[in-house]
Design an enzyme around this catalytic site. Structure first.
Site, PDB file in Angstrom:
ATOM      1  N   CYS A  26       0.860  -1.181   0.000  1.00 22.38           N
ATOM      2  CA  CYS A  26       0.000   0.000   0.000  1.00 22.38           C
ATOM      3  C   CYS A  26       0.899   1.235   0.000  1.00 22.38           C
ATOM      4  CB  CYS A  26      -0.879  -0.023   1.247  1.00 22.38           C
ATOM      5  SG  CYS A  26      -1.550   1.599   1.636  1.00 22.38           S
ATOM      6  N   GLU A  38       7.463   0.315 -12.352  1.00 26.40           N
ATOM      7  CA  GLU A  38       6.113   0.409 -12.907  1.00 26.40           C
ATOM      8  C   GLU A  38       5.032   0.583 -11.842  1.00 26.40           C
ATOM      9  OE1 GLU A  38       6.684  -1.748 -17.183  1.00 26.40           O
ATOM     10  OE2 GLU A  38       5.698  -2.921 -15.663  1.00 26.40           O
ATOM     11  N   GLU A  75      12.749  -0.485 -20.684  1.00 29.51           N
ATOM     12  CA  GLU A  75      12.484  -1.894 -21.003  1.00 29.51           C
ATOM     13  C   GLU A  75      11.961  -1.937 -22.423  1.00 29.51           C
ATOM     14  OE1 GLU A  75       9.873  -4.068 -18.389  1.00 29.51           O
ATOM     15  OE2 GLU A  75      10.648  -3.041 -16.627  1.00 29.51           O
TER      16      GLU A  75
HETATM   17  C1  GAL Z   1       7.282  -5.167 -17.381  1.00 28.14           C
HETATM   18  C2  GAL Z   1       7.954  -5.298 -16.027  1.00 28.14           C
HETATM   19  C3  GAL Z   1       9.097  -6.278 -16.068  1.00 28.14           C
HETATM   20  C4  GAL Z   1       8.656  -7.535 -16.747  1.00 28.14           C
HETATM   21  C5  GAL Z   1       8.146  -7.230 -18.125  1.00 28.14           C
HETATM   22  C6  GAL Z   1       7.718  -8.435 -18.911  1.00 28.14           C
HETATM   23  O1  GAL Z   1       6.025  -4.615 -17.273  1.00 28.14           O
HETATM   24  O2  GAL Z   1       8.435  -4.054 -15.571  1.00 28.14           O
HETATM   25  O3  GAL Z   1       9.530  -6.547 -14.758  1.00 28.14           O
HETATM   26  O4  GAL Z   1       7.657  -8.135 -15.984  1.00 28.14           O
HETATM   27  O5  GAL Z   1       7.049  -6.366 -18.012  1.00 28.14           O
HETATM   28  O6  GAL Z   1       7.242  -8.091 -20.177  1.00 28.14           O
HETATM   29 ZN    ZN Z   2      -3.813   1.383   1.196  1.00 30.46          ZN
END
Ligand code: GAL
Ligand code: ZN
Length: 673
Positions: free
Chosen positions: A107, A142, A319
């Site tokens: 949280c 994220e 990413e």
């Molecule tokens: C992203 C995330 C990564 C991995 C990836 C897989 O959203 O930040 O840790 O899970 O997706 O596609």
């Molecule tokens: Zn909360």
């Protein structure tokens, strides 16, 4: 342009690290993002830190000249923490406390979690903040992913009350702003206010909108805690960022971006094409794209959003998909050339760095079916061989990374309006992002680059501004749009503008409310049009002639009796059938050096393209190129970059030349003039 990779040394035997580091360098990588999700490996018991492995991993990577982006591991609190302090766990909208066992199980308002966050971040930052090989930091991972932007626990309820008290001062002001007289909701004390979940019928939309704003602010505060600590230990030349998700709209990314050094993002073209197409293009036939490259228009929008979150400054792809994902429906494999195409796409859109996710496909746990630059068995996968094929063009890429992305058109993105419409779309074909994408895609198809801007952005660099729907309107926005138009800009306003106040109540002004003066007319009525129903349109712009679908508004231009033919007001389209027959559907209002246009219906793709082509040409904005479907064009400094996302060789026309681009390929041309 710097290239890099996300690496999880803790997933592999230490003996393997030197070979990995060498292969990274040989592929031309210079950045390695590490330690996201490594909390249990760094602090297996409370207060007992195990830095050795990370020290060594950083050393091994640094020996090959690689630089680290170190992530704080707070997206995945370890089991001991969740067990000892179970009050850190979040509660979802269904009122269920979520369990440990995956990630993002915390949280953001939990004081206990704040304390543990500060502990681990301070420990990491003091150890590595001055490390010569640690060039930057990623906070958490994220925020909001897996539907965790909004927590509905008791702590959040308490913080929400405090947030409201600060905002409204008195309970009477809150009652007024929310219209609580309806359905006997009038509050007499702050303690009576709950989060807006688990209500029997729909909750009050003003209440919910404030909860969305509060929840977004909670992450801004949480991110700020981490940023402050990292900065105490890391000098200004070490960048601090977090990774935003392409197309994610539950958090106000302008607010999150404002204290970061740069915006970075996750970009998964095939995954997003799958998950977003039905929302953005419900009635579209599948465009003529290669099935395994994603939708270039959607991917471009993701990039443009990232530029826009920080005043068009360069962003990073933290990413970048480099093979199949594992979280889609089909998770298609990709072929040679695609990772190169995606990398060029990011660069063309204004990225400075591109970091692939992930180095090697994992052997176990949740993401074992996700790809990496290396296969599970460590042999090179398609992404790795693409990197090798890019060696010769890396210096050109770096030159291009030094010059800015250029656009003369802007599209306004405003979270209040986005959330307001999502809360009460009135009909299910209406969505703010769908509208925004409709305009963005039309511009891209026309070869017209566009930026995304916030309501308080400097508009002076732009000749044309598109406001998809200023649904929640402020006097301030009305004034800034008016000044923009008066000083020579063209503003296109879309349906439902000026409808609401910032409290998410309907305005009592004639529509479009605060924008009436700008628009030079009134919206006298509006209709939602269910599928299969349309009102006919006629227009002096040929491409607009056809049906008005989804939504229609009848406009009444302000033509005073004394000036029945006001030369400043021009009716560009009107309805020719249905209850709005003969009413205005598109009005143009000249104001001093510029003008506004109010578009009274939800355009289809053809109409959006026709209107934007017309407006761009009137505003003196030339397309970069004439493009076939599936090819997109960008400008960075003098470079014209053309990208083909189809299976066929395509030809674009730019500056009087025919330019051929092979399937899934890119061409760079120096522009003259
Ligand atoms: C992203 C995330 C990564 C991995 C990836 C897989 O959203 O930040 O840790 O899970 O997706 O596609
Ligand atoms: Zn909360």
């Amino acid at each position: 342009m710097k290239l890099g990779v996300c690496y999880y040394p803790e997933h592999w035997p230490q003996e393997r690290w030197p070979a990995d580091a060498r292969l990274m360098r040989q592929a031309g990588l210079s950045l390695v993002r590490i330690a996201d999700f490594a909390w249990a490996a760094l602090e297996p018991r409370e207060g007992h830190f195990t830095w050795d492995w990370l020290d060594q991993a950083i050393d091994v990577l640094a020996t090959e000249g690689l630089q680290m982006i170190l992530c704080t591991p707070t997206a995945s609190p370890p089991p001991w923490l969740c067990r000892a302090y179970s009050d850190i766990l979040p509660v979802d909208a269904q009122g269920r406390q979520r369990r440990f066992g995956s990630r993002r199980h915390y949280c953001p308002s939990s004081a206990t979690y704040h304390q543990h966050t500060m502990r681990i971040v301070a420990a990491m930052a003091s150890r590595y903040g001055g490390h010569p090989a640690v060039t930057g930091w990623q906070i958490d991972n994220e925020f909001g992913c897996h539907d965790t932007a909004r927590c509905y626990c008791e702590r959040c309820a308490t913080s929400f009350r405090g947030w409201l008290e600060l905002k409204y001062g008195t309970i009477a002001a809150l009652n007024d702003a929310w219209g609580t007289v309806f359905w006997s909701q009038t509050y007499s004390d702050w303690s009576e206010i709950e989060p807006p979940n688990l209500t029997v019928a729909e909750p009050n939309p003003s209440h919910v909108l404030d909860y969305y704003r509060f929840s977004s602010d909670a992450f801004v505060t949480y991110q700020g805690l981490q940023k402050t600590i990292i900065r105490q230990h890391a000098t200004e030349d070490r960048i601090i960022t977090t990774n935003f998700m392409s197309q994610f709209t539950d958090l106000n990314y302008y607010d999150l971006a404002s204290s970061l050094d740069l915006v970075s993002m996750s970009s998964y073209p095939t995954g997003h094409a799958e998950s977003r197409s039905s929302l953005y293009m419900p009635s579209n036939a599948q465009p003529n794209l290669a099935y395994d490259v994603g939708d270039p228009y959607l991917t471009s929008l993701g990039h443009a959003l990232m530029r826009g979150f920080k005043q068009q400054r360069p962003f990073w792809v933290m990413e970048q998909q480099c093979g199949n994902v594992n979280w889609g429906v089909y998770n298609t494999g990709i072929r040679p050339g695609t990772v190169r195409l995606w990398t060029w796409h990011a660069l063309a859109s204004g990225a400075d760095a591109c970091i692939y996710f992930r180095w090697r496909a994992g052997l176990y746990a949740q993401e074992q079916l996700h790809s990496g630059l290396l296969h599970h068995d460590a042999s090179p996968a398609v992404g790795y061989t693409d990197l090798e094929s890019m060696h010769a063009e890396r210096s050109l890429m770096s030159e291009i990374a030094c010059v800015p992305h250029a656009a003369q058109i802007a599209i306004l993105l405003d979270y209040d309006s986005l959330w307001g419409i999502r809360l009460q779309p009135h009909q299910r074909g209406i969505d703010y992002m769908r509208l925004l994408f409709l305009y963005y895609r039309a511009l891209q198809r026309l070869g017209l680059p566009a930026d995304i801007v916030s309501a308080d952005a400097d508009l002076s660099p732009y000749k044309l501004l598109i406001v998809p729907a200023a649904y929640l309107a402020t006097e301030r926005l009305a004034a800034s749009l008016k000044t923009y138009a008066e000083t020579g800009g063209t503003v296109l306003m879309g349906v439902r503008s000026g409808f609401k106040t910032t409290s998410n109540q309907v305005t009592d002004l004639p529509l479009p409310g605060v924008f009436r003066e700008l628009v030079g007319g009134t919206v006298s009525d509006w209709h939602s049009l269910p599928p299969g129903i349309s009102y006919d349109l006629n227009s002096i712009i040929p491409g607009l002639i056809g049906p008005a679908t989804v939504w229609a508004e009848a406009l009444l231009p302000d033509t005073p009796a004394s000036h029945p033919t006001d030369p400043n007001l021009q009716i560009l389209a009107h309805y020719t059938s249905g209850p709005f027959d003969a009413c205005t559907a598109l009005v143009e209002h000249k104001i001093k050096a510029g003008r506004s246009l109010y578009l009274g219906w939800h355009p289809n793709d053809v109409q959006a393209e026709a209107l934007l082509a017309h407006l761009a040409s009137q505003a003196g904005i030339n397309p970069l190129a004439a493009l076939p479907e599936g090819m997109v064009a960008f400008q960075r400094g003098p470079y014209l970059i053309l990208l083909n996302f189809t299976d066929e060789t395509l030809t674009a026309t730019a500056q009087g030349q025919s330019l051929m681009v092979k399937p899934r390929n890119v061409e760079v041309v120096i522009m003259h003039g």
